[in-house]
Motif scaffolding. Sequence first.
Motif, PDB file in Angstrom:
ATOM      1  N   GLN A 140      47.007  39.622  28.004  1.00 55.17           N
ATOM      2  CA  GLN A 140      46.309  40.722  28.301  1.00 55.17           C
ATOM      3  C   GLN A 140      45.294  40.460  29.176  1.00 55.17           C
ATOM      4  O   GLN A 140      44.895  41.363  30.081  1.00 55.17           O
ATOM      5  N   TYR A 141      44.546  39.690  28.993  1.00 56.94           N
ATOM      6  CA  TYR A 141      43.322  38.972  29.870  1.00 56.94           C
ATOM      7  C   TYR A 141      43.721  38.964  31.256  1.00 56.94           C
ATOM      8  O   TYR A 141      43.236  39.569  32.315  1.00 56.94           O
ATOM      9  N   HIS A 142      44.879  38.365  31.513  1.00 62.57           N
ATOM     10  CA  HIS A 142      45.307  38.227  32.872  1.00 62.57           C
ATOM     11  C   HIS A 142      45.842  39.310  33.760  1.00 62.57           C
ATOM     12  O   HIS A 142      45.569  39.779  34.701  1.00 62.57           O
ATOM     13  N   ARG A 143      46.555  40.226  32.749  1.00 60.92           N
ATOM     14  CA  ARG A 143      47.112  41.357  33.416  1.00 60.92           C
ATOM     15  C   ARG A 143      45.853  42.423  33.805  1.00 60.92           C
ATOM     16  O   ARG A 143      45.674  42.959  34.621  1.00 60.92           O
ATOM     17  N   VAL A 144      44.806  42.514  32.981  1.00 57.84           N
ATOM     18  CA  VAL A 144      43.657  43.402  33.169  1.00 57.84           C
ATOM     19  C   VAL A 144      42.828  42.925  34.316  1.00 57.84           C
ATOM     20  O   VAL A 144      42.646  43.484  35.262  1.00 57.84           O
ATOM     21  N   MET A 145      42.562  41.407  34.615  1.00 56.97           N
ATOM     22  CA  MET A 145      41.817  41.139  35.681  1.00 56.97           C
ATOM     23  C   MET A 145      42.713  41.075  36.954  1.00 56.97           C
ATOM     24  O   MET A 145      41.951  41.172  37.876  1.00 56.97           O
ATOM     25  N   ASP A 146      43.980  41.129  36.971  1.00 60.47           N
ATOM     26  CA  ASP A 146      44.772  41.048  37.940  1.00 60.47           C
ATOM     27  C   ASP A 146      45.105  42.726  38.353  1.00 60.47           C
ATOM     28  O   ASP A 146      45.680  43.017  39.279  1.00 60.47           O
ATOM     29  N   ASP A 147      44.656  43.597  37.579  1.00 63.31           N
ATOM     30  CA  ASP A 147      44.642  45.089  37.827  1.00 63.31           C
ATOM     31  C   ASP A 147      43.616  45.547  38.711  1.00 63.31           C
ATOM     32  O   ASP A 147      42.632  45.892  38.340  1.00 63.31           O
ATOM     33  N   SER A 148      44.126  45.845  40.142  1.00 65.73           N
ATOM     34  CA  SER A 148      43.146  46.228  41.014  1.00 65.73           C
ATOM     35  C   SER A 148      42.723  47.568  40.488  1.00 65.73           C
ATOM     36  O   SER A 148      41.622  47.914  40.952  1.00 65.73           O
ATOM     37  N   GLU A 149      43.245  48.495  40.070  1.00 65.59           N
ATOM     38  CA  GLU A 149      42.660  49.716  39.818  1.00 65.59           C
ATOM     39  C   GLU A 149      41.728  49.709  38.612  1.00 65.59           C
ATOM     40  O   GLU A 149      40.438  50.425  38.646  1.00 65.59           O
ATOM     41  N   ILE A 150      41.582  48.659  37.913  1.00 67.86           N
ATOM     42  CA  ILE A 150      40.464  48.409  36.747  1.00 67.86           C
ATOM     43  C   ILE A 150      39.392  47.366  37.818  1.00 67.86           C
ATOM     44  O   ILE A 150      38.146  47.977  37.473  1.00 67.86           O
ATOM     45  N   MET A 151      39.923  46.436  38.357  1.00 72.47           N
ATOM     46  CA  MET A 151      38.804  45.626  38.791  1.00 72.47           C
ATOM     47  C   MET A 151      38.253  45.915  39.963  1.00 72.47           C
ATOM     48  O   MET A 151      36.888  45.843  40.366  1.00 72.47           O
ATOM     49  N   ASP A 152      38.862  46.494  40.994  1.00 74.01           N
ATOM     50  CA  ASP A 152      38.273  47.144  42.649  1.00 74.01           C
ATOM     51  C   ASP A 152      36.856  47.772  42.115  1.00 74.01           C
ATOM     52  O   ASP A 152      36.024  47.175  42.662  1.00 74.01           O
ATOM     53  N   PRO A 153      36.912  48.618  41.477  1.00 72.42           N
ATOM     54  CA  PRO A 153      35.743  49.350  41.405  1.00 72.42           C
ATOM     55  C   PRO A 153      34.569  48.732  40.679  1.00 72.42           C
ATOM     56  O   PRO A 153      33.437  48.809  41.002  1.00 72.42           O
ATOM     57  N   ILE A 154      34.940  47.788  39.762  1.00 69.19           N
ATOM     58  CA  ILE A 154      33.780  46.884  39.343  1.00 69.19           C
ATOM     59  C   ILE A 154      33.282  45.884  40.283  1.00 69.19           C
ATOM     60  O   ILE A 154      32.277  45.563  40.503  1.00 69.19           O
ATOM     61  N   PHE A 155      34.404  45.350  41.005  1.00 71.22           N
ATOM     62  CA  PHE A 155      34.105  44.328  41.874  1.00 71.22           C
ATOM     63  C   PHE A 155      33.077  44.833  43.070  1.00 71.22           C
ATOM     64  O   PHE A 155      32.149  44.353  43.643  1.00 71.22           O
ATOM     65  N   LYS A 156      33.363  45.975  43.511  1.00 72.03           N
ATOM     66  CA  LYS A 156      32.680  46.680  44.562  1.00 72.03           C
ATOM     67  C   LYS A 156      31.130  47.353  44.081  1.00 72.03           C
ATOM     68  O   LYS A 156      30.328  47.570  44.741  1.00 72.03           O
ATOM     69  N   SER A 157      31.302  47.481  42.895  1.00 73.95           N
ATOM     70  CA  SER A 157      30.005  48.532  42.123  1.00 73.95           C
ATOM     71  C   SER A 157      28.730  47.476  42.171  1.00 73.95           C
ATOM     72  O   SER A 157      27.721  48.210  42.146  1.00 73.95           O
ATOM     73  N   THR A 158      28.790  46.318  42.674  1.00 79.41           N
ATOM     74  CA  THR A 158      27.319  45.601  42.564  1.00 79.41           C
ATOM     75  C   THR A 158      26.875  45.536  43.812  1.00 79.41           C
ATOM     76  O   THR A 158      25.930  44.436  44.084  1.00 79.41           O
ATOM     77  N   LYS A 159      27.367  46.175  44.922  1.00 81.79           N
ATOM     78  CA  LYS A 159      26.818  46.112  46.338  1.00 81.79           C
ATOM     79  C   LYS A 159      25.113  46.100  46.209  1.00 81.79           C
ATOM     80  O   LYS A 159      24.654  45.547  46.782  1.00 81.79           O
ATOM     81  N   LYS A 160      24.952  47.243  45.507  1.00 81.03           N
ATOM     82  CA  LYS A 160      23.341  47.449  45.180  1.00 81.03           C
ATOM     83  C   LYS A 160      22.578  46.089  44.820  1.00 81.03           C
ATOM     84  O   LYS A 160      21.320  46.080  45.077  1.00 81.03           O
ATOM     85  N   SER A 161      23.273  45.379  44.176  1.00 80.76           N
ATOM     86  CA  SER A 161      22.577  43.992  43.442  1.00 80.76           C
ATOM     87  C   SER A 161      22.698  42.992  44.690  1.00 80.76           C
ATOM     88  O   SER A 161      22.473  41.589  44.507  1.00 80.76           O
ATOM     89  N   GLY A 162      23.281  43.266  45.896  1.00 79.43           N
ATOM     90  CA  GLY A 162      23.357  42.323  46.939  1.00 79.43           C
ATOM     91  C   GLY A 162      24.657  41.404  47.185  1.00 79.43           C
ATOM     92  O   GLY A 162      24.569  40.567  47.857  1.00 79.43           O
ATOM     93  N   PHE A 163      25.620  41.608  46.209  1.00 79.41           N
ATOM     94  CA  PHE A 163      26.818  40.797  46.105  1.00 79.41           C
ATOM     95  C   PHE A 163      27.944  41.790  45.878  1.00 79.41           C
ATOM     96  O   PHE A 163      27.927  42.898  45.305  1.00 79.41           O
ATOM     97  N   GLU A 164      29.119  41.327  46.350  1.00 79.82           N
ATOM     98  CA  GLU A 164      30.499  41.829  45.951  1.00 79.82           C
ATOM     99  C   GLU A 164      31.258  40.788  45.431  1.00 79.82           C
ATOM    100  O   GLU A 164      31.152  39.840  45.863  1.00 79.82           O
ATOM    101  N   ALA A 165      31.997  41.258  44.266  1.00 79.00           N
ATOM    102  CA  ALA A 165      33.027  40.152  43.753  1.00 79.00           C
ATOM    103  C   ALA A 165      34.204  40.025  44.538  1.00 79.00           C
ATOM    104  O   ALA A 165      34.670  41.359  44.941  1.00 79.00           O
ATOM    105  N   VAL A 166      34.747  38.952  44.953  1.00 77.86           N
ATOM    106  CA  VAL A 166      36.053  39.154  45.649  1.00 77.86           C
ATOM    107  C   VAL A 166      37.376  38.455  44.915  1.00 77.86           C
ATOM    108  O   VAL A 166      38.351  38.971  45.503  1.00 77.86           O
TER     109      VAL A 166
END
Length: 341
Positions: free
Chosen positions: A119-145
Amino acid sequence: MMRILKKIFLGIIISGITINLTGCEKNHKEIIRIANNQAADHPTNIGLRAFEKFIEGKLGNKYDVQIFPNELLGSQVNTVELTQTGAINFTVASNAILESFDNIYQVFNLPYLFSSPEQYHRVMDDSEIMDPIFKSTKKSGFEAVTWLDAGTRNFYTVKKPINSPDDLNGLKIRVQQSASNIRMMELLGGAATPMGFGEVYTALQQGVIDGAENNELALTSNKHGEVCKYYSYDMHQMVPDILIGNEKFLSNLTPKEREIFQEGFKIISKTQREAWGKAVTVAKEQAKEMNVKFIYPNVEAFKEKVLPLHKEVLEANPKLKPIYEKIQEVGKQLGEEKSNG
Ligand code: GCU
């Protein structure tokens, strides 16, 4: 001694960075600095080295990728700050500490959020779930890749084996520097002692703490198994590591470069994951040789104590709710797949 050497090294690096920023770079290549707190032969570092090779193979006339393992550029809290300001380009940071830079990351710090590594791997690999999270921190000066596997976290102790949550009562347990982890320990009855990863070995050895919690590699790669002889599989968290990049650096890449970097990030995650599985098996064998005893307590007893944290966090941070619900859906889907054979 090690700390003093690190400080001197950090000083040299930072002054090097200042010189680079003033344009006195010898070979005119732009240096890409990547920090991480693991040993050179740790799966994470192996993944980063594959990235270095790939990027330099494709864009070597422009970029020189330099990797700094072993907390050489400071603890993760420091290197996240250096990444935010752009003093370095990337760092690997545990999701645990990222929550104090952007509270969206609180969700992955919840104990017993995932019920299986699948479940952990499937969630973390799911770009639909993760992309918005990874991109949402731009205001904090970083982006997760990308994310990196950091296994399952369990308690390990110097003297007293942990067979049930009651055994944690009154014990000083090192946790990562995160409010969620402090609260988790509070619910379990132990005394949370937050500190950076690099300080844990000495703290265990000097009796400042009675134990810590981490994946199996901490016993061997970080030598905590030299001091701690009991490792208890209570499986309280699967906390991913996240590779974050400076927002300005990433947004200044040309579209073609960004494409190449994206491919590079995939290589990191693939290489790291392959190395991870093997490394855990080897670490368990090595830990046994170090006389670490593995204990398999009743996980439900731990779960019961900390599950109220889910409701508490979701109420305090409602934007996590849709993510949390999607994670539950993935779990349900996996369950159905399993029962359908
Ligand atoms: C794991 C994780 C690291 C983290 C460390 C810690 O090793 O991979 O990113 O820093 O735990 O407990 O601090």
